[in-house]
Scaffold this motif. Sequence first.
Motif, PDB file in Angstrom:
ATOM      1  N   THR A  26      29.422  32.594  39.175  1.00 42.65           N
ATOM      2  CA  THR A  26      30.049  33.103  40.110  1.00 42.65           C
ATOM      3  C   THR A  26      31.383  33.697  39.779  1.00 42.65           C
ATOM      4  OG1 THR A  26      30.969  30.858  40.706  1.00 42.65           O
ATOM      5  CG2 THR A  26      28.723  31.197  41.842  1.00 42.65           C
ATOM      6  N   GLY A  27      31.929  34.362  41.110  1.00 41.67           N
ATOM      7  CA  GLY A  27      33.371  34.911  40.626  1.00 41.67           C
ATOM      8  C   GLY A  27      33.305  36.188  40.165  1.00 41.67           C
ATOM      9  N   THR A  28      34.661  36.896  39.938  1.00 47.93           N
ATOM     10  CA  THR A  28      34.726  38.079  39.851  1.00 47.93           C
ATOM     11  C   THR A  28      34.874  38.389  38.195  1.00 47.93           C
ATOM     12  OG1 THR A  28      35.647  38.351  42.220  1.00 47.93           O
ATOM     13  CG2 THR A  28      35.898  40.216  40.356  1.00 47.93           C
ATOM     14  N   THR A  29      34.105  39.420  37.730  1.00 43.75           N
ATOM     15  CA  THR A  29      34.193  39.868  36.303  1.00 43.75           C
ATOM     16  C   THR A  29      34.520  41.167  36.087  1.00 43.75           C
ATOM     17  OG1 THR A  29      32.679  37.928  35.908  1.00 43.75           O
ATOM     18  CG2 THR A  29      32.924  39.577  34.052  1.00 43.75           C
ATOM     19  N   LEU A  30      35.477  41.478  35.136  1.00 49.27           N
ATOM     20  CA  LEU A  30      35.794  42.721  34.670  1.00 49.27           C
ATOM     21  C   LEU A  30      34.805  43.076  33.746  1.00 49.27           C
ATOM     22  CD1 LEU A  30      37.545  45.268  35.180  1.00 49.27           C
ATOM     23  CD2 LEU A  30      39.091  44.614  33.118  1.00 49.27           C
ATOM     24  N   THR A 305      35.954  52.061  34.811  1.00 51.13           N
ATOM     25  CA  THR A 305      36.016  50.741  34.998  1.00 51.13           C
ATOM     26  C   THR A 305      35.138  50.140  35.927  1.00 51.13           C
ATOM     27  OG1 THR A 305      38.605  51.014  34.730  1.00 51.13           O
ATOM     28  CG2 THR A 305      37.985  48.802  35.494  1.00 51.13           C
ATOM     29  N   LEU A 306      34.476  48.892  35.710  1.00 52.81           N
ATOM     30  CA  LEU A 306      33.679  48.590  36.465  1.00 52.81           C
ATOM     31  C   LEU A 306      33.857  46.988  36.635  1.00 52.81           C
ATOM     32  CD1 LEU A 306      30.671  48.410  38.019  1.00 52.81           C
ATOM     33  CD2 LEU A 306      29.735  48.199  35.776  1.00 52.81           C
ATOM     34  N   ALA A 307      33.811  46.447  37.651  1.00 50.34           N
ATOM     35  CA  ALA A 307      33.819  45.068  38.057  1.00 50.34           C
ATOM     36  C   ALA A 307      32.966  44.626  39.017  1.00 50.34           C
ATOM     37  CB  ALA A 307      35.273  44.692  38.637  1.00 50.34           C
ATOM     38  N   ARG A 308      32.531  43.126  38.930  1.00 50.65           N
ATOM     39  CA  ARG A 308      31.479  42.694  39.657  1.00 50.65           C
ATOM     40  C   ARG A 308      32.021  41.149  40.197  1.00 50.65           C
ATOM     41  NH1 ARG A 308      26.454  42.032  36.523  1.00 50.65           N
ATOM     42  NH2 ARG A 308      27.463  40.091  35.609  1.00 50.65           N
ATOM     43  N   THR A 309      31.553  41.113  41.366  1.00 56.54           N
ATOM     44  CA  THR A 309      31.779  39.714  42.161  1.00 56.54           C
ATOM     45  C   THR A 309      30.275  39.192  42.381  1.00 56.54           C
ATOM     46  OG1 THR A 309      33.852  40.307  42.679  1.00 56.54           O
ATOM     47  CG2 THR A 309      32.968  38.653  44.024  1.00 56.54           C
ATOM     48  N   SER A 349      29.529  45.367  43.303  1.00 57.59           N
ATOM     49  CA  SER A 349      30.346  45.918  42.021  1.00 57.59           C
ATOM     50  C   SER A 349      30.931  47.042  42.633  1.00 57.59           C
ATOM     51  CB  SER A 349      29.175  46.401  40.916  1.00 57.59           C
ATOM     52  OG  SER A 349      28.475  45.232  40.439  1.00 57.59           O
ATOM     53  N   VAL A 350      32.016  47.519  41.877  1.00 56.19           N
ATOM     54  CA  VAL A 350      32.709  48.644  42.119  1.00 56.19           C
ATOM     55  C   VAL A 350      32.890  49.485  40.812  1.00 56.19           C
ATOM     56  CG1 VAL A 350      34.902  49.699  42.994  1.00 56.19           C
ATOM     57  CG2 VAL A 350      34.249  47.858  44.144  1.00 56.19           C
ATOM     58  N   LEU A 351      32.507  50.696  40.724  1.00 57.89           N
ATOM     59  CA  LEU A 351      32.370  51.396  39.523  1.00 57.89           C
ATOM     60  C   LEU A 351      33.536  52.517  39.534  1.00 57.89           C
ATOM     61  CD1 LEU A 351      31.382  52.468  36.630  1.00 57.89           C
ATOM     62  CD2 LEU A 351      29.761  53.720  38.134  1.00 57.89           C
ATOM     63  N   ALA A 460      38.104  41.019  46.218  1.00 56.64           N
ATOM     64  CA  ALA A 460      38.246  40.528  44.780  1.00 56.64           C
ATOM     65  C   ALA A 460      37.714  41.633  43.760  1.00 56.64           C
ATOM     66  CB  ALA A 460      37.541  39.328  44.812  1.00 56.64           C
ATOM     67  N   THR A 461      36.928  42.494  43.956  1.00 50.08           N
ATOM     68  CA  THR A 461      36.367  43.366  42.764  1.00 50.08           C
ATOM     69  C   THR A 461      37.477  44.454  42.726  1.00 50.08           C
ATOM     70  OG1 THR A 461      34.215  42.816  43.762  1.00 50.08           O
ATOM     71  CG2 THR A 461      34.514  44.619  42.283  1.00 50.08           C
ATOM     72  N   VAL A 462      38.056  45.020  43.670  1.00 51.46           N
ATOM     73  CA  VAL A 462      38.974  46.153  43.562  1.00 51.46           C
ATOM     74  C   VAL A 462      40.210  45.705  43.022  1.00 51.46           C
ATOM     75  CG1 VAL A 462      37.891  47.742  45.312  1.00 51.46           C
ATOM     76  CG2 VAL A 462      39.567  46.012  45.878  1.00 51.46           C
ATOM     77  N   MET A 463      40.758  44.216  43.138  1.00 54.02           N
ATOM     78  CA  MET A 463      41.960  43.627  42.791  1.00 54.02           C
ATOM     79  C   MET A 463      41.753  43.687  41.131  1.00 54.02           C
ATOM     80  SD  MET A 463      43.044  40.843  45.568  1.00 54.02           S
ATOM     81  CE  MET A 463      44.438  40.280  44.422  1.00 54.02           C
ATOM     82  N   LYS A 464      40.580  43.312  40.887  1.00 53.87           N
ATOM     83  CA  LYS A 464      40.080  42.972  39.304  1.00 53.87           C
ATOM     84  C   LYS A 464      40.339  44.318  38.719  1.00 53.87           C
ATOM     85  CE  LYS A 464      38.956  39.675  37.436  1.00 53.87           C
ATOM     86  NZ  LYS A 464      39.740  38.692  36.630  1.00 53.87           N
ATOM     87  N   LEU A 465      39.737  45.462  39.206  1.00 53.65           N
ATOM     88  CA  LEU A 465      39.865  46.724  38.649  1.00 53.65           C
ATOM     89  C   LEU A 465      41.338  47.034  38.255  1.00 53.65           C
ATOM     90  CD1 LEU A 465      37.458  48.783  40.805  1.00 53.65           C
ATOM     91  CD2 LEU A 465      36.970  48.061  38.700  1.00 53.65           C
ATOM     92  N   ALA A 466      42.143  46.746  39.084  1.00 49.70           N
ATOM     93  CA  ALA A 466      43.403  46.957  38.873  1.00 49.70           C
ATOM     94  C   ALA A 466      44.387  46.047  37.804  1.00 49.70           C
ATOM     95  CB  ALA A 466      44.204  46.562  40.364  1.00 49.70           C
TER      96      ALA A 466
END
Length: 467
Positions: A26-30, A305-309, A349-351, A460-466
Motif C-alpha cells: 500500500t502507499g504511494t510509489t514513484l 514522471t509516474l507515481a501510483r497510490t 496513478s498520475v502520469l 498523495a500521488t501528485v505530491m510524490k511527483l513533485a
Amino acid sequence: MKKRLAFIMALLLIVTCTGCGTVDSTGTTLLCKTEGTQWYFGFGSAQFQPDESSEQPLYIAGYDPGREVTDVLDYCQARAVWMDTGNEGVLLIGIDCVALDSGTVAKIRQAVADIPAASVNVFSTHTHAGADTLGMWGKIGIDGKNDAYMESLQQAAEQAARAAVADRRAGTLHFGHVKTEGMLRDSRLPVVTDENLYQLRFAADDGTAGVRMLFYGAHPEALRGANTMLSRDFAGLLCDGVTEATGDDAMFLPGAIGGLVMTLDFVDVSNDSSRAQENLQITADKLIEFTLSIDEEEIVAPQMTLARTVFCAPLDNIIFLTYKFLGILNHKAVPADSTTGYGVVTELSVLQLGDVAVTLIPGEIFPELVSGEAYGRANPPGQNPKALQQLAKEQGIEKLLIVGLANDEIGYIVPPSDFLVNPDRPYLDRYTDYKGEDHYEETNSVGPACAQAIADAFAATVMKLAE
C-alpha cells in the motif's frame, strides 16, 4: 426486484463469514522519473472477437442484464501506446469494453511482465455495445463473462502491447484541445461537463505514422439501450476516422463521465431503435471533425514522471460485496471501516508528460469532483473533498487530463453532498429525491466515502511527483 433482494439477503450470512485477502503493498510509489532530448512512442493494436464454438452465452453490457449479443457491427480491439524519453518506458493499453476489474488487469500485466516497462496501465473505453467483461450483466447471481471472449481479450491486449514496444520511434509530442459545442448532455443535475476534446499528438521524426491520444468525457453509447450488436461505438469510429484522415494511429481515452455524461441524440432513436446506427455515425463524424480542427498546439517537453497510490475505498454497497464473494468480481477486499466491514483495494496513478498530467482513475468520476463546479445538494451533510484541479494547482499542475476506468472499475464516484440511497433497500433499489432527480449512480458505487478516498490518493500521488 424482489427476487434480486431475496437472493442478496440469502447470501449475507455467507458474505459476513468469509475471510478476505491481504494487500501485498500500500502507499504511494514513484515508478519512474526520466528526462531526455526527445520522445519515443510506439503503437500497436489487435482485434478480439467471440468464439462461435463457445457454449457460454455472450451478454451485451451496460444496460439491462440478461440480454445476449445478436450480431456484430464492428469487432472490439485492444490498442496500446508505448512512451519513453530514452530511458524506461510506460505502456498504456486501451480495451474496447465496458470495464475491467483489477483481477483481469493483473492477468494482462502478468502476460507482459517480461517487457521492461516502469508501469503497465490498462483502461476500458467503456463502450456500452461491448460484451460483459465484469460478469454483472448475465443472469442474477451468475457470472456473465464468457471465458473464451475474456481469453481473446487478454491475448489481444498482450499482442497490442508487444506491437507498440516493437514500433518505438523518435519524435515530438504536442498538446492541443477543442471545445465540442453542442455534443454533450448531463443526465443528472447539476449540469457539469467538460466539453473539451484533448489531444496528445506524437509526430515521428522519420515521417511514419504518428500517434494521437484522444481524451473525451462522454459515455460511448451512441447506439443506445436497445442495441444488442457488438461495437466499439463512437470510441472506435472516432479513431478510425482520424486515422483515415491523417494517417496517424489513434487511441480513445474516456474522461470524467460520471453523472451521467453522454453525447446527444442527433436523430430520434427513442421511438425507432433502427436509427441507432445513424445516430452513431453522426456522433462519430462530428467528433472526427472537431478533432481535425485542432490547430493550436504546444510542444510537450520530453520529461516523464509516474507515481501510483494503492489505497482502500470503503465498501458500503452490499451488491458489490456479494458479487465479490461469488467470484464474479475479482477486486481485492480487506477489513475496513464501512457498513459491510470491508473495503476495496484499488489504485490511482498520475502520469506527467512535460507540463501535462494524466490521471488514471479506477472508476467513473463525476466532472464536478474534478473541476469543483456546482454540486448537487440532495444530501447536505455530505462533505465534498477538494476538487482534483485545485489539488493539482497546489502542486503547480495546470493541465490536468482524466482517464476513467483505469486499472480497475469501482463504479461511479459520486459527490457526498449529492449521495442518496434508497432508505428501505440501500443499493438494491435506485432512489428518486424530492426534486424528482434519479440517484441511479449510487447503486453502482462502492459508497459515499469513495470520493474522499480518490481525492486523498490523488493528493498523495501528485505530491510524490513533485519530490
